[in-house]
Design an enzyme around this catalytic site. Structure first.
Site, PDB file in Angstrom:
ATOM      1  N   ARG A 223       1.058  -0.750   0.053  1.00 56.27           N
ATOM      2  CA  ARG A 223       0.171  -0.360  -0.316  1.00 56.27           C
ATOM      3  C   ARG A 223       0.608   1.322  -0.228  1.00 56.27           C
ATOM      4  O   ARG A 223       1.849   1.107   0.473  1.00 56.27           O
ATOM      5  CB  ARG A 223      -1.367   0.110   1.122  1.00 56.27           C
ATOM      6  CG  ARG A 223      -1.845  -0.627   1.081  1.00 56.27           C
ATOM      7  CD  ARG A 223      -2.922  -0.508   0.109  1.00 56.27           C
ATOM      8  NE  ARG A 223      -4.124  -0.750  -0.185  1.00 56.27           N
ATOM      9  CZ  ARG A 223      -5.131  -1.757  -1.175  1.00 56.27           C
ATOM     10  NH1 ARG A 223      -3.045  -2.526  -2.092  1.00 56.27           N
ATOM     11  NH2 ARG A 223      -5.701  -2.928  -0.982  1.00 56.27           N
ATOM     12  N   HIS A 275      -0.699   0.255  -9.814  1.00 59.80           N
ATOM     13  CA  HIS A 275      -1.609  -0.126  -8.741  1.00 59.80           C
ATOM     14  C   HIS A 275      -2.389  -1.974  -9.877  1.00 59.80           C
ATOM     15  O   HIS A 275      -3.708  -2.350  -9.749  1.00 59.80           O
ATOM     16  CB  HIS A 275      -2.768   0.155  -8.330  1.00 59.80           C
ATOM     17  CG  HIS A 275      -3.387  -0.540  -6.949  1.00 59.80           C
ATOM     18  ND1 HIS A 275      -3.683   0.105  -5.859  1.00 59.80           N
ATOM     19  CD2 HIS A 275      -3.029  -2.110  -6.748  1.00 59.80           C
ATOM     20  CE1 HIS A 275      -4.158  -0.279  -5.068  1.00 59.80           C
ATOM     21  NE2 HIS A 275      -3.929  -2.310  -5.254  1.00 59.80           N
TER      22      HIS A 275
END
Ligand code: NDP
Length: 311
Positions: A223, A275
């Site tokens: 993250r 991502h």
């Protein structure tokens, strides 16, 4: 049993769940509000708050991904409904591919060849044995544990770190603050596969990045919140003043999409990916969701998300 699904490919999920559970009513979040109410289960990914707030008799929430950071911050999330999340469900293998690509990039000097090519420079770089290249994996959960094992099986020396003590064959496992310092001091490539929680925010700050050996590389598919991006940029340095770190492969960012004016886009030693490290494979995930629903209905004990720990 009524199940509401919210995810990009919701119709595919609706069809698969209806087929596997013919007695259930499976709706997508696009169904009219009055039909959505009184659901037993929500199977959701980044659902709008109203979908949670309008429910009165939920028996369980299934998070259609491994990270629960978005769900736990959603206003109206009931505190008394058990939450389960996808565990591996095919993401471990995809993440292991991403991590291996990143490690090989630096281990086989692909970053240096890219730079040499700018100057038409033909200069083979030395290759050490894989067992001499140590890789740190922060986070040894369903995905992180898979990645640590895969890299160990690929021949690298793997050191792992988690909150509680772990045993993974062939992996030197550390835990706690002291364990993190010990690990950071000896890894050439560092991979972060931790969840986004209060405890992990900026876990890689300037001080911790400085604990890595000179020339180490960072791979972050976990993250964006895990790394202080400015501290990373400082540690990477620039053409005039090379920094402590050699390079980074980054899949996740403090703000996504990564703003077009972020210096990370232009940094010669940074690879940015959008991502994409481990998208959820639909079939594996659907099978896992079906087994969760059966387990909920039969009262089986499930390993649930701990909202206090944040994962
Ligand atoms: P899990 O919840 O299974 O495992 C989390 C791991 O992190 C555990 O080993 C846990 O320790 C450790 N951990 C959590 N908090 C701390 C802490 N404060 N200090 C030390 N260790 C800690 O997660 P997964 O492996 O399934 O996934 C990890 C993350 O990967 C997700 O949360 C998500 O953010 C990210 N992800 C990114 C994707 C992408 O495409 N970029 C795709 C999928 C996931 P312990 O074992 O002791 O509990």
């Amino acid at each position: 049993m009524k199940i509401i699904v919210h995810i990009d490919e919701a119709t595919q999920w609706q069809e698969a769940l209806s087929q596997a559970l013919p007695q259930a009513t499976v709706l997508t979040s696009e169904a009219p509000a009055e039909e959505r109410q009184q659901a037993d289960y929500l199977a959701i990914w980044k659902a709008p708050a109203h979908l949670l707030q309008e429910q009165t008799q939920l028996k369980g929430i299934i998070n259609l991904g491994a990270g629960v950071d978005y769900l736990l911050k959603t206003p109206g999330l009931p505190s008394d409904v058990p939450i389960v999340k996808l565990r591996d469900a095919g993401m471990g293998e995809l993440m292991a591919d991403y991590a291996l690509y990143g490690v090989l990039h630096f281990y086989r000097s692909m970053d240096r060849y890219r730079e040499q090519q700018q100057n038409a420079s033909w200069q083979p770089q030395a290759v050490v044995e894989k067992s001499q290249w140590s890789v740190g994996v922060l986070g040894l959960g369903a995905i992180g544990g898979f990645v640590a094992s895969a890299l160990q099986q690929a021949g690298f020396q793997v050191l792992g770190w988690s909150r509680s003590p772990k045993q993974i064959s062939g992996v030197h496992c550390f835990h706690g603050d002291g364990g993190l310092t010990e690990l950071l001091g000896q890894v050439q490539s560092l991979i972060t596969i931790l969840p986004d929680t209060e405890a992990t925010k900026h876990i890689l700050n300037a001080e911790r990045l400085a604990q890595l050996p000179k020339g180490a590389s960072v791979i972050n598919p976990g993250r964006g919140s895990l790394i202080d991006e400015q501290a990373l940029l400082d540690a990477l340095g620039n053409a005039e003043q090379p920094g402590h770190l050699r390079g980074a492969l980054l899949d996740v960012f403090q703000e996504e999409p990564l703003p077009t004016n972020s210096p990370l886009w232009q940094h010669p030693n940074v690879i940015v990916t959008p991502h994409m490290a481990a998208p959820t494979p639909l079939n594996d995930a659907i099978d896992q969701v079906i087994s969760y629903l059966h387990a909920f209905e039969s009262g089986e004990k499930l390993s649930t998300v701990n909202p206090d720990a944040g994962y």
